[in-house]
Design an enzyme around this catalytic site. Structure first.
Site, short mmCIF file in Angstrom:
data_model
loop_
_atom_site.label_atom_id
_atom_site.label_comp_id
_atom_site.label_asym_id
_atom_site.label_seq_id
_atom_site.Cartn_x
_atom_site.Cartn_y
_atom_site.Cartn_z
N THR A 5 25.11 66.26 32.66
CA THR A 5 26.47 67.00 31.58
C THR A 5 27.27 66.59 29.84
OG1 THR A 5 28.21 64.88 31.84
CG2 THR A 5 28.14 67.04 33.55
N GLU A 25 33.80 67.10 30.02
CA GLU A 25 32.51 67.27 30.67
C GLU A 25 31.59 68.69 30.61
OE1 GLU A 25 30.80 64.63 33.53
OE2 GLU A 25 33.04 63.57 33.17
N ASN A 45 29.32 65.29 27.25
CA ASN A 45 30.33 65.07 26.87
C ASN A 45 30.77 65.44 25.96
OD1 ASN A 45 29.43 62.74 29.37
ND2 ASN A 45 31.31 62.17 29.25
C1 LIG Z 1 31.73 71.13 37.40
C2 LIG Z 1 32.50 69.79 37.51
C3 LIG Z 1 33.28 69.35 38.41
C4 LIG Z 1 33.78 67.70 38.82
N1 LIG Z 1 34.85 67.73 39.34
C5 LIG Z 1 35.41 66.99 39.67
C6 LIG Z 1 35.80 65.86 40.60
O1 LIG Z 1 36.78 66.69 41.39
N2 LIG Z 1 35.88 64.96 40.89
C7 LIG Z 1 35.52 64.07 39.94
O2 LIG Z 1 35.77 62.55 40.84
N3 LIG Z 1 34.72 64.03 39.08
C8 LIG Z 1 34.38 65.77 39.06
N4 LIG Z 1 33.52 65.52 37.66
C9 LIG Z 1 33.11 64.51 37.32
C10 LIG Z 1 32.52 63.65 37.89
O3 LIG Z 1 32.61 62.97 38.43
C11 LIG Z 1 31.28 63.59 36.14
O4 LIG Z 1 30.19 64.08 36.05
C12 LIG Z 1 30.28 62.54 36.83
O5 LIG Z 1 31.45 61.45 36.47
C13 LIG Z 1 29.61 61.07 35.29
O6 LIG Z 1 29.83 61.52 34.29
P1 LIG Z 1 29.37 60.67 33.01
O7 LIG Z 1 28.16 60.93 33.04
O8 LIG Z 1 30.05 60.55 32.05
O9 LIG Z 1 29.02 58.98 34.22
C14 LIG Z 1 32.99 67.08 37.66
C15 LIG Z 1 31.94 67.23 37.16
C16 LIG Z 1 31.57 68.35 36.76
C17 LIG Z 1 30.40 68.45 36.26
#
Ligand SMILES: Cc1cc2nc3c(=O)[nH]c(=O)nc-3n(C[C@H](O)[C@H](O)[C@H](O)COP(=O)(O)O)c2cc1C
Length: 184
Positions: free
Chosen positions: A41, A122, A43
């Site tokens: 992702t 993100e 940010n």
């Molecule tokens: C389409 C999508 C849906 C997501 N849905 C959730 C969710 O429902 N609950 C959640 O805790 N994180 C959700 N995430 C976030 C992920 O946990 C997050 O991308 C992950 O923590 C990585 O973040 P970082 O790159 O900052 O470490 C989602 C991310 C994306 C791209």
């Protein structure tokens, strides 16, 4: 395929969508998207987005986006929140294909599975990029809402749901009039 949390998606973007952003910075998150989930992702700082984004319910959205390089003489190494270093190359190594418009699925939220303290925005861009592009810019639109943010008991369940979100976004964005919003 519909999950209990899925919100019906109208046939065309309905108010407050479309929400259109200007180009904003791509900054580093915690880095778990790529390393732990296999779903990278980008940010973006919420304070660079239209103020309405702050008022949207936490959850998953979809739209289109376009990445742009930033002219910079240098690359910079930045310490991520987990202590690892990441290279800010400002998109210098991106190719022309990378710079086209791509469908995107967005998470706006607190990532309860990871107990984040601050809200993050993100973007998972549906394209295999040639390289990382921290420090580059991204402009995007938000065309609709898929589901609220959820907590999960396993990483696998989170990955499965994100993959379903990607499929829903892809399918919706392929159909007119959504597909007509791809000119950014
Ligand atoms: C389409 C999508 C849906 C997501 N849905 C959730 C969710 O429902 N609950 C959640 O805790 N994180 C959700 N995430 C976030 C992920 O946990 C997050 O991308 C992950 O923590 C990585 O973040 P970082 O790159 O900052 O470490 C989602 C991310 C994306 C791209």
């Amino acid at each position: 395929m519909a999950r209990p949390s899925d919100v019906p998606i109208p046939q065309e973007p309905m108010s407050p969508y479309p929400i259109n952003t200007e180009f904003c910075d791509i900054v580093c998150g915690f880095g778990r998207g790529s390393s732990e989930l296999g779903i990278p992702t980008a940010n973006v700082p919420i304070d660079q987005l239209p103020s309405i984004v702050e008022k949207l319910p936490l959850g998953v959205y979809f739209g289109f986006c376009r990445v742009a390089k930033v002219d910079s003489e240098c690359t910079r190494v930045v310490k991520r929140k987990d202590g690892r270093s990441v290279d800010y190359n400002f998109g210098a190594t991106l190719n022309n294909k990378d710079l086209e418009t791509w469908p995107v699925v967005l998470s706006i939220g607190l990532n309860p599975f990871y107990h984040n303290k601050a809200k993050t925005v993100e973007l998972h861009i549906m394209h295999k990029f040639s390289d990382d592009f921290y420090g580059a810019k991204v402009k995007f639109n938000i065309l609709g809402f898929i589901r609220p943010e959820l907590d999960y008991t396993t990483k696998e369940a989170l990955i499965k749901d994100i993959n379903t979100d990607i499929e829903i976004a892809k399918k919706t964005l392929n159909t007119p009039p959504y597909s007509e919003y791809s000119h950014l």
